[in-house]
Design a protein around this motif. Structure first.
Motif, PDB file in Angstrom:
ATOM      1  N   ALA A 153       0.820  -1.216   0.000  1.00  0.00           N
ATOM      2  CA  ALA A 153       0.000   0.000   0.000  1.00  0.00           C
ATOM      3  C   ALA A 153       0.849   1.259   0.000  1.00  0.00           C
ATOM      4  O   ALA A 153       0.396   2.318  -0.461  1.00  0.00           O
ATOM      5  CB  ALA A 153      -0.938  -0.008   1.206  1.00  0.00           C
ATOM      6  N   PHE A 154       2.078   1.179   0.503  1.00  0.00           N
ATOM      7  CA  PHE A 154       2.963   2.345   0.585  1.00  0.00           C
ATOM      8  C   PHE A 154       3.976   2.390  -0.562  1.00  0.00           C
ATOM      9  O   PHE A 154       4.803   3.307  -0.608  1.00  0.00           O
ATOM     10  CB  PHE A 154       3.719   2.344   1.913  1.00  0.00           C
ATOM     11  N   ALA A 155       3.924   1.417  -1.468  1.00  0.00           N
ATOM     12  CA  ALA A 155       4.988   1.281  -2.466  1.00  0.00           C
ATOM     13  C   ALA A 155       5.087   2.475  -3.398  1.00  0.00           C
ATOM     14  O   ALA A 155       6.182   2.815  -3.871  1.00  0.00           O
ATOM     15  CB  ALA A 155       4.772   0.001  -3.274  1.00  0.00           C
ATOM     16  N   VAL A 156       3.962   3.139  -3.694  1.00  0.00           N
ATOM     17  CA  VAL A 156       4.014   4.250  -4.645  1.00  0.00           C
ATOM     18  C   VAL A 156       4.870   5.397  -4.124  1.00  0.00           C
ATOM     19  O   VAL A 156       5.478   6.137  -4.914  1.00  0.00           O
ATOM     20  CB  VAL A 156       2.598   4.773  -4.981  1.00  0.00           C
ATOM     21  N   PHE A 157       4.979   5.551  -2.815  1.00  0.00           N
ATOM     22  CA  PHE A 157       5.756   6.662  -2.272  1.00  0.00           C
ATOM     23  C   PHE A 157       7.253   6.444  -2.505  1.00  0.00           C
ATOM     24  O   PHE A 157       7.983   7.395  -2.810  1.00  0.00           O
ATOM     25  CB  PHE A 157       5.449   6.826  -0.777  1.00  0.00           C
ATOM     26  N   GLY A 158       7.697   5.209  -2.373  1.00  0.00           N
ATOM     27  CA  GLY A 158       9.086   4.929  -2.707  1.00  0.00           C
ATOM     28  C   GLY A 158       9.368   5.158  -4.175  1.00  0.00           C
ATOM     29  O   GLY A 158      10.433   5.671  -4.543  1.00  0.00           O
ATOM     30  N   SER A 209       9.248   2.294   9.603  1.00  0.00           N
ATOM     31  CA  SER A 209      10.075   2.990   8.610  1.00  0.00           C
ATOM     32  C   SER A 209       9.278   3.399   7.381  1.00  0.00           C
ATOM     33  O   SER A 209       9.685   4.302   6.637  1.00  0.00           O
ATOM     34  CB  SER A 209      11.247   2.103   8.186  1.00  0.00           C
ATOM     35  N   LEU A 210       8.142   2.747   7.115  1.00  0.00           N
ATOM     36  CA  LEU A 210       7.337   3.115   5.951  1.00  0.00           C
ATOM     37  C   LEU A 210       6.883   4.569   6.034  1.00  0.00           C
ATOM     38  O   LEU A 210       6.705   5.227   5.006  1.00  0.00           O
ATOM     39  CB  LEU A 210       6.130   2.184   5.847  1.00  0.00           C
ATOM     40  N   GLY A 211       6.693   5.082   7.249  1.00  0.00           N
ATOM     41  CA  GLY A 211       6.335   6.490   7.405  1.00  0.00           C
ATOM     42  C   GLY A 211       7.433   7.416   6.925  1.00  0.00           C
ATOM     43  O   GLY A 211       7.158   8.483   6.357  1.00  0.00           O
ATOM     44  N   LEU A 212       8.695   7.030   7.122  1.00  0.00           N
ATOM     45  CA  LEU A 212       9.811   7.858   6.659  1.00  0.00           C
ATOM     46  C   LEU A 212       9.894   7.877   5.136  1.00  0.00           C
ATOM     47  O   LEU A 212      10.179   8.917   4.527  1.00  0.00           O
ATOM     48  CB  LEU A 212      11.118   7.344   7.260  1.00  0.00           C
ATOM     49  N   PHE A 213       9.668   6.728   4.510  1.00  0.00           N
ATOM     50  CA  PHE A 213       9.681   6.693   3.045  1.00  0.00           C
ATOM     51  C   PHE A 213       8.555   7.553   2.467  1.00  0.00           C
ATOM     52  O   PHE A 213       8.727   8.227   1.440  1.00  0.00           O
ATOM     53  CB  PHE A 213       9.549   5.254   2.553  1.00  0.00           C
ATOM     54  N   THR A 214       7.402   7.553   3.137  1.00  0.00           N
ATOM     55  CA  THR A 214       6.289   8.393   2.695  1.00  0.00           C
ATOM     56  C   THR A 214       6.633   9.868   2.834  1.00  0.00           C
ATOM     57  O   THR A 214       6.344  10.688   1.951  1.00  0.00           O
ATOM     58  CB  THR A 214       5.034   8.062   3.518  1.00  0.00           C
ATOM     59  N   TRP A 215       7.251  10.244   3.943  1.00  0.00           N
ATOM     60  CA  TRP A 215       7.669  11.629   4.166  1.00  0.00           C
ATOM     61  C   TRP A 215       8.644  12.082   3.080  1.00  0.00           C
ATOM     62  O   TRP A 215       8.560  13.212   2.578  1.00  0.00           O
ATOM     63  CB  TRP A 215       8.289  11.743   5.552  1.00  0.00           C
ATOM     64  N   ASN A 216       9.576  11.205   2.702  1.00  0.00           N
ATOM     65  CA  ASN A 216      10.519  11.550   1.636  1.00  0.00           C
ATOM     66  C   ASN A 216       9.803  11.852   0.329  1.00  0.00           C
ATOM     67  O   ASN A 216      10.197  12.749  -0.422  1.00  0.00           O
ATOM     68  CB  ASN A 216      11.510  10.395   1.422  1.00  0.00           C
ATOM     69  N   TYR A 218       6.831  13.174  -0.128  1.00  0.00           N
ATOM     70  CA  TYR A 218       6.246  14.522  -0.091  1.00  0.00           C
ATOM     71  C   TYR A 218       7.335  15.597  -0.064  1.00  0.00           C
ATOM     72  O   TYR A 218       7.081  16.732  -0.489  1.00  0.00           O
ATOM     73  CB  TYR A 218       5.330  14.651   1.128  1.00  0.00           C
ATOM     74  N   ARG A 219       8.518  15.275   0.394  1.00  0.00           N
ATOM     75  CA  ARG A 219       9.629  16.241   0.347  1.00  0.00           C
ATOM     76  C   ARG A 219      10.056  16.505  -1.091  1.00  0.00           C
ATOM     77  O   ARG A 219      10.269  17.647  -1.486  1.00  0.00           O
ATOM     78  CB  ARG A 219      10.828  15.715   1.142  1.00  0.00           C
ATOM     79  N   VAL A 220      10.202  15.444  -1.889  1.00  0.00           N
ATOM     80  CA  VAL A 220      10.706  15.629  -3.253  1.00  0.00           C
ATOM     81  C   VAL A 220       9.604  16.078  -4.203  1.00  0.00           C
ATOM     82  O   VAL A 220       9.881  16.716  -5.226  1.00  0.00           O
ATOM     83  CB  VAL A 220      11.367  14.336  -3.777  1.00  0.00           C
ATOM     84  N   TYR A 221       8.347  15.780  -3.867  1.00  0.00           N
ATOM     85  CA  TYR A 221       7.226  16.155  -4.731  1.00  0.00           C
ATOM     86  C   TYR A 221       6.129  16.770  -3.860  1.00  0.00           C
ATOM     87  O   TYR A 221       5.156  16.113  -3.495  1.00  0.00           O
ATOM     88  CB  TYR A 221       6.712  14.924  -5.478  1.00  0.00           C
ATOM     89  N   PRO A 222       6.266  18.057  -3.524  1.00  0.00           N
ATOM     90  CA  PRO A 222       5.282  18.700  -2.651  1.00  0.00           C
ATOM     91  C   PRO A 222       3.862  18.698  -3.227  1.00  0.00           C
ATOM     92  O   PRO A 222       2.886  18.803  -2.481  1.00  0.00           O
ATOM     93  CB  PRO A 222       5.817  20.133  -2.524  1.00  0.00           C
ATOM     94  N   GLY A 223       3.738  18.573  -4.547  1.00  0.00           N
ATOM     95  CA  GLY A 223       2.413  18.555  -5.164  1.00  0.00           C
ATOM     96  C   GLY A 223       1.760  17.185  -5.179  1.00  0.00           C
ATOM     97  O   GLY A 223       0.731  16.999  -5.840  1.00  0.00           O
TER      98      GLY A 223
END
Length: 524
Positions: A153-158, A209-216, A218-223
């Motif tokens: 479910a979190f894979a798209v953020f990576g 750690s999945l929360g950290l990958f998600t945060w990254n 939004y850092r690189v793509y604020p939109g």
């Protein structure tokens, strides 16, 4: 329509050389950290769990490893489309694709959980495990399968981070997670807990750690916006047209390099799985350490093919093969020569049955690296169908040979079952096809790329063999022998295997990269 490059939507500007330096250096650091931790933790875990319980852990990990192919190739395809729509500054299309694949991945994660439960319920019928291990095996499989389901479910953020070429951020998180997991591993086993508690504790760290990958992301793509309401069937069809080939390649890779533990677990026992895991870990480490150059060359292959620059494709095939093999040959051949003292010092003489399979698996790595640039040409320059069909055929033969040979030859038979189809398919199908694709006679890369990288390694092996009467003592002794061999190889390769023009070219590029990194300000 394309959106303006607003940093509040698209993040900071690209600085290509700086990004390459950060991405590659942190990737190698992550590989180094994982390699050292694996070197230290494997004997520690075997000593505290015992070979049978450790083999059970490796077996369940091999089962869940195959769940990765349930992404249906969308994981590999997603990075391509993220980079494409980012270049076009089409925020709406990009968010629709991310939302669509997020819905798909969430559904896949739910399926993964159901499959895990079914496998856990019948695990004693699937594998040759001791009756007292059955309950532990179920717990371990369910815990690991649950984590993989959530990770889907979190894979798209990576993928966002990779598509935006900021994967040094994820590399940093991976390093921190690896260190934390290692500390938890040591703490749990030192406290006297068993396998189920160990897996539950380390999995909890990975879930957080999945929360950290998600945060990254939004850092690189604020939109970034990921919403189920943005699911679009047309976007799913768009991505599927490319992902199907990625799926075939992914399935083939997993069958070729991850199915062996399952065959061993089904036809031998968990102790044999533990024996196999030793060689598999060394081979995976060597593969990861020496294959990073080809990942960096892929965009150049695509660009050169689009521009119809055969000269560039020829240079990538020859120079990419030469440099990749120059990294792999001293490491793999050095480990082959020193496999016996290394394994004895690392995990103990009771794992001596791992030596010969380890040497064969390291030879497989050498074959794979020597033809990696050829595979890259085929994948990026319009021959991905041939690559997918050939790899799928090799995987099927691999599984069949391993099953046929495991009873009469044991671990040796499984190793041979891996070596034969991979060597035949790469040397006699894929490498010649890549040469034809770039209009090169096969003799040219053999003489200009493979032989110059191999002959210094043969000299190194001869010197290591001459030093065989002085048997390395302990891991430090093995490391010193391997390091000395590496220095011999480097001296021969840089002095004699590379011509003066190549040395000047690469030295100029290194100086240019270092100068630009000093001038460029840091980016977040």
């Amino acid at each position: 329509m394309t959106a303006s490059p607003d940093p509040k939507i698209w993040g900071g500007p690209d600085r290509p050389l700086e990004l390459v330096a950060r991405n590659v250096s942190t990737r190698y650091l992550a590989i180094f950290v994982d390699g050292i931790l694996g070197l230290v933790l494997l004997p520690f875990n075997v000593a505290h769990l015992g070979p049978s319980a450790y083999g059970l852990w490796a077996l369940t990990a091999s089962v869940t490893w195959f769940f990765g192919v349930l992404d249906l190739g969308y994981g590999g395809a997603l990075v391509k489309f993220i980079a494409q729509y980012r270049a076009w500054r089409d925020r709406r299309a990009l968010n629709e694709i991310l939302s669509t694949i997020a819905v798909v991945f969430t559904a896949i994660g739910a399926i993964c959980l159901v499959v895990t439960a079914l496998l856990a319920w019948h695990i004693d019928a699937l594998f040759n495990i001791e009756p007292e291990q059955t309950q532990t095996a179920r717990y371990v499989l369910l815990i690991t399968g649950t984590y993989l389901s959530v990770r889907f479910a979190f894979a798209v953020f990576g993928s966002v981070v990779y598509g935006f070429q900021r994967y040094y951020l994820n590399n940093a998180v991976s390093i921190a997670v690896s260190l934390t997991v290692a500390a938890v591993n040591v703490g749990v086993l030192s406290a006297g807990h068993g396998l189920a508690t160990l897996v539950a504790s380390t999995t909890a760290v990975r879930l957080l750690s999945l929360g950290l990958f998600t945060w990254n992301a939004y850092r690189v793509y604020p939109g970034l916006r990921v919403q189920p309401s943005m699911f679009r069937r047309a976007r799913l069809q768009e991505v599927t047209g490319f992902s199907v080939y990625m799926l075939v390649l992914d399935w083939s890779a997993k069958l070729n390099y991850s199915s062996d533990a399952l065959v061993i677990g089904a036809m031998l026992d968990t102790t044999a799985v533990a024996m196999w895991t030793v060689g598999q870990r060394l081979a995976q480490f060597a593969q990861h350490l020496t294959n990073q150059l080809n990942d960096a060359l892929f965009p150049s292959v695509v660009d050169s093919d689009a521009a119809q620059r055969q000269d560039r494709l020829q240079a990538i095939l020859v120079q990419g093969t030469k440099l990749s093999l120059a990294l792999a040959a001293p490491l793999c051949l050095g480990l082959i020569v020193l496999a016996d003292p290394l394994i004895r010092a690392w995990v103990g003489p009771q794992f001596s049955a791992s030596v010969l399979p380890t040497q064969i698996l390291l030879t497989v790595v050498l074959v794979r690296v020597s033809t990696a640039s050829a595979n890259l040409i085929l994948r990026g320059a319009g021959q991905h169908r041939l690559l997918a069909i050939t790899n799928a055929s090799a995987a099927a033969v691999n599984v069949g040979l391993s099953i046929a040979l495991v009873r009469p030859l044991g671990l040796m038979g499984v190793a041979v079952g891996t070596f034969v189809p991979i060597t035949v398919s790469t040397a006699f199908v894929l490498f010649p096809a890549a040469c034809r694709r770039v209009d090169l006679p096969i003799g040219r890369p053999l003489l200009q790329a493979i032989w110059p990288a191999i002959w210094p390694a043969l000299v190194m092996v001869a010197l290591l063999r001459l030093g065989a009467p002085v048997r390395p003592e302990g891991l430090r002794g093995v490391a010193l022998h391997l390091g000395a061999g590496g220095l011999v190889y480097a001296g021969l390769f840089l002095t004699f295997a590379m011509d003066a023009g190549e040395r000047r070219l690469y030295w100029a590029k290194l100086r240019s990269l270092a100068a630009r990194q000093r001038r460029a300000p840091a980016t977040g």
